[in-house]
Design a protein around this motif. Structure first.
Motif, PDB file in Angstrom:
ATOM      1  N   UNK A 121       0.816  -1.216   0.000  1.00 47.02           N
ATOM      2  CA  UNK A 121       0.000   0.000   0.000  1.00 47.02           C
ATOM      3  C   UNK A 121       0.848   1.263   0.000  1.00 47.02           C
ATOM      4  N   UNK A 122       1.876   1.306   0.836  1.00 53.41           N
ATOM      5  CA  UNK A 122       2.664   2.530   0.990  1.00 53.41           C
ATOM      6  C   UNK A 122       3.739   2.698  -0.074  1.00 53.41           C
ATOM      7  N   UNK A 123       4.344   1.590  -0.495  1.00 50.86           N
ATOM      8  CA  UNK A 123       5.513   1.703  -1.366  1.00 50.86           C
ATOM      9  C   UNK A 123       5.338   1.029  -2.735  1.00 50.86           C
TER      10      UNK A 123
ATOM     11  N   UNK B 271       9.097  -5.169  -7.205  1.00 47.06           N
ATOM     12  CA  UNK B 271       8.360  -3.955  -7.530  1.00 47.06           C
ATOM     13  C   UNK B 271       8.972  -3.246  -8.714  1.00 47.06           C
ATOM     14  N   UNK B 272       8.375  -2.133  -9.079  1.00 48.36           N
ATOM     15  CA  UNK B 272       8.927  -1.326 -10.162  1.00 48.36           C
ATOM     16  C   UNK B 272      10.165  -0.592  -9.654  1.00 48.36           C
ATOM     17  N   UNK B 273      11.100  -0.341 -10.580  1.00 50.86           N
ATOM     18  CA  UNK B 273      12.337   0.331 -10.181  1.00 50.86           C
ATOM     19  C   UNK B 273      12.037   1.702  -9.593  1.00 50.86           C
ATOM     20  N   UNK B 274      11.016   2.367 -10.125  1.00 50.37           N
ATOM     21  CA  UNK B 274      10.663   3.690  -9.599  1.00 50.37           C
ATOM     22  C   UNK B 274      10.226   3.589  -8.139  1.00 50.37           C
ATOM     23  N   UNK B 275       9.524   2.497  -7.792  1.00 49.62           N
ATOM     24  CA  UNK B 275       9.102   2.300  -6.404  1.00 49.62           C
ATOM     25  C   UNK B 275      10.308   2.083  -5.493  1.00 49.62           C
TER      26      UNK B 275
ATOM     27  N   UNK C 145      14.786   6.439  -0.707  1.00 45.79           N
ATOM     28  CA  UNK C 145      14.823   7.776  -0.112  1.00 45.79           C
ATOM     29  C   UNK C 145      14.322   7.794   1.328  1.00 45.79           C
ATOM     30  N   UNK C 146      13.600   6.741   1.751  1.00 44.18           N
ATOM     31  CA  UNK C 146      13.083   6.680   3.116  1.00 44.18           C
ATOM     32  C   UNK C 146      14.178   6.335   4.131  1.00 44.18           C
ATOM     33  N   UNK C 147      15.294   5.778   3.642  1.00 42.71           N
ATOM     34  CA  UNK C 147      16.449   5.439   4.494  1.00 42.71           C
ATOM     35  C   UNK C 147      16.138   4.369   5.543  1.00 42.71           C
ATOM     36  N   UNK C 148      15.102   3.575   5.293  1.00 45.50           N
ATOM     37  CA  UNK C 148      14.783   2.483   6.213  1.00 45.50           C
ATOM     38  C   UNK C 148      15.466   1.185   5.810  1.00 45.50           C
ATOM     39  N   UNK C 149      15.769   1.068   4.533  1.00 46.10           N
ATOM     40  CA  UNK C 149      16.389  -0.143   4.001  1.00 46.10           C
ATOM     41  C   UNK C 149      17.677   0.205   3.278  1.00 46.10           C
TER      42      UNK C 149
END
Length: 602
Positions: A347-349, A382-386, A392-396
């Motif tokens: 849903x989010x990413x 997922x898609x490369x854009x995703x 950019x979220x810096x979580x992974x």
């Protein structure tokens, strides 16, 4: 005309430039800079003339065209065009080759041919993988037509962009060519090239094998996640299935499979990374990743059909648009302590969790209730854009470089509008080419299609400095009288040739120069020569100049052109392949060019 010291000097500079180009002792842009420095020091041009190339109409136009092309690419306009080709080409090799080559040729008429070829190469390779047609059978005709496509318009290639700046000989400035002055000849050249490959393709194209279909995992991830499986496309029959949401089906828990995408039979809407609450309806098509035995059990239990190939989602799930990445949860990630279900990756990413590697254990099913901790590895599709957005979220922290780039598809109308306004300014308002193109490039940046830094990075500065350095060399030939002297020598050698013989000689000479030097260099050096030769014969110097600019695209028998070099490795080509396919194309190009010039410009 006597040979003066200045003529000897300029011929020596030319000889050295050719040697530098052939043996590549230094990069070609450095050769241009060296020429800019040496010519005024030798007194062959004034300092103002030496640096005039940097502000010339040709250089500014080339910079602007490249930026406009980059903007169209950034918004996904080129990808949508490639999608249309995939839809209509089918699996017929001749149709695929013709459609791809013709489309790239048309695009090359309005942007740099190297850019058009580079944009379509991933799509061409994807078509090769999906249809079994050898990549070389698509890429080689595409490359040749990309080069020829530069003859369609005045902005299609560097020689044609440069042409109007060179229409000065013996102190007389000649009428400039219009945007589409050469288009009829360009169309003839493209049609002849398409017919050439259609008729003789089976004999002239290399007998290479189709590329292997790669699995969804990269070689690095294959060792760890070898049992994730492969992607299958399944069709839900219209009868015998009631509408249900994904969470109710519990496909991951029961079959260790993940639904990557769905296609609604009624709305025809494709949904990549569908959410648990999204529904599946009778007649829908889904893409599922998993091991064959589990996929077959899923199909048997629900009565779904396993399709022989991925067709509906061929573009969405192609390696150029999407893929699988492994992300490691960073120490300060906000994901630590959350379950996979709570993260809501779909849903989010817009990415689908496929597996989790925690400690020494890999988990494929029942991921929702799994608690994420520092160092947990998540396998995601997922898609490369995703993935770029997720990064950019810096979580992974991703274990491999993310392919593709973050597209700005919402800016596509603005990018197309910029192109349309630019063409209107050139064709209707008759605004100078460089100013109109610079307006389009600036509008791309102001409209946030590109950032200014992306615009700077998109420009091929090597071409810019090469061109800027060779323009004063052409001026030196005029200033010293070297061009007129060579023209007179050729005239004494061949007498007074007929227009057909004259154009043939000019075309052959340009084609030979272009094989070993840049097409820009060949144009700058030979346009003044050709115009002087035409004047000596009583022929039209503009026709001779146009012949040079068009013949500069006749470079097929060696992989020295940028476009030919671009496809060499992906297509698995060797030098002999270019010689085999390019010899006939070179001869055909010359015949069509000379006859076209006679018919349209005589």
């Amino acid at each position: 005309m006597p040979i003066t010291p200045d003529i000897i000097l300029v011929l020596a500079v030319l000889f050295l430039v050719v040697l530098f180009f052939i043996f590549e002792w230094v990069r070609v842009d450095m050769v241009g800079i060296m020429v800019m420095v040496c010519l005024p020091l030798l007194g062959l041009v004034t300092p103002e003339q030496a640096i005039s190339g940097l502000s010339s109409n040709a250089v500014v136009s080339i910079i602007a065209v490249i930026i406009i092309g980059a903007g169209l690419d950034k918004t996904g306009v080129m990808n949508k065009l490639a999608r249309m080709i995939l839809k209509f080409a089918g699996k017929d090799e001749s149709k695929i080759t013709s459609m791809v080559a013709a489309t790239v040729a048309v695009i090359s008429g309005f942007m740099q041919n190297i850019g058009a070829a580079a944009l379509f190469m991933p799509a061409a390779r994807r078509i090769s993988t999906q249809t079994g047609v050898p990549a070389s059978h698509i890429l080689l005709p595409m490359a040749f037509c990309a080069i020829i496509g530069g003859t369609l318009t005045l902005v299609g290639s560097s020689p044609l962009i440069l042409l109007n700046d060179l229409l000065v000989v013996r102190g007389v400035s000649y009428e400039h060519f219009g945007m589409f002055s050469m288009t009829p000849i360009g169309i003839l050249l493209i049609v002849s090239a398409l017919a050439y490959f259609r008729l003789f393709g089976r004999w002239i194209l290399p007998h290479s094998k189709p590329g292997k279909v790669c699995g969804p995992l990269s070689p690095l991830l294959e060792k760890t996640y070898h049992n994730v499986g492969k992607i299958y496309e399944m069709e839900i029959p219209k009868n015998g299935f009631q509408e249900q949401c994904l969470s109710e089906l519990q496909i991951r828990s029961n079959y260790a499979c993940s639904v990557l995408a769905s296609h609604n039979a009624t709305t025809h809407k494709r949904n990549v990374a569908p959410r648990p609450e999204d529904t599946l309806c009778p007649g829908d098509t889904i893409a599922v990743i998993g091991e064959a035995m589990f996929i077959e059990k899923l199909a048997a239990d629900y009565g779904w059909n396993i399709l022989p190939e991925v067709k509906v989602f061929a573009d969405d799930l192609a390696a150029t648009n999407s893929g699988i990445m492994e992300g490691i949860v960073s120490p300060r990630s906000q994901l630590v302590g959350m379950t996979v279900g709570e993260i809501q990756l779909r849903k989010k990413y817009g990415v689908v969790p496929l597996a989790v590697f925690a400690g020494h254990e890999m988990i494929i099913s029942d991921l929702s209730n799994l608690v994420v901790s520092e160092g947990t590895a998540l396998l995601l599709h997922g898609k490369w854009s995703a993935f770029h957005q997720l990064k950019d979220q810096n979580d992974l922290v991703f274990t491999e470089p993310i392919q593709g780039e973050l597209m700005r598809e919402n800016k596509a109308p603005w990018a197309l509008g910029c192109l349309a306004v630019t063409m209107f300014m050139i064709l209707v308002l008759n605004i100078q080419l460089s100013i109109a193109l610079l307006f389009g490039a600036a509008a791309m940046v102001l409209g946030r299609v590109l950032t200014i830094d992306e615009a700077y990075r998109s420009v091929d500065w090597m071409t810019v400095f090469l061109l800027a350095g060779l323009i004063p060399l052409g001026l030196a030939f005029e200033n010293t009288g070297a061009a007129k002297m060579i023209a007179d020598m050729l005239m004494n050698a061949v007498g007074v040739p007929s227009p057909v013989v004259l154009l043939t000689c000019i075309g052959l000479l340009t084609s030979f120069f272009t094989l070993f030097t840049s097409n820009v260099g060949a144009t700058v050096l030979l346009v003044p020569l050709a115009m002087n030769l035409a004047l000596s014969c009583g022929a039209d110097p503009r026709t001779a100049a146009m012949t040079v600019a068009l013949a500069a695209s006749n470079t097929f028998i060696l992989p020295t052109h940028q476009v030919n070099a671009l496809i060499m490795r992906p297509a698995g080509l060797k030098a002999i392949d270019y010689l085999r396919a390019g010899t006939g194309m070179t001869i055909l190009f010359m015949i069509v060019l000379v006859l076209g010039m006679q018919f349209f410009f005589s």
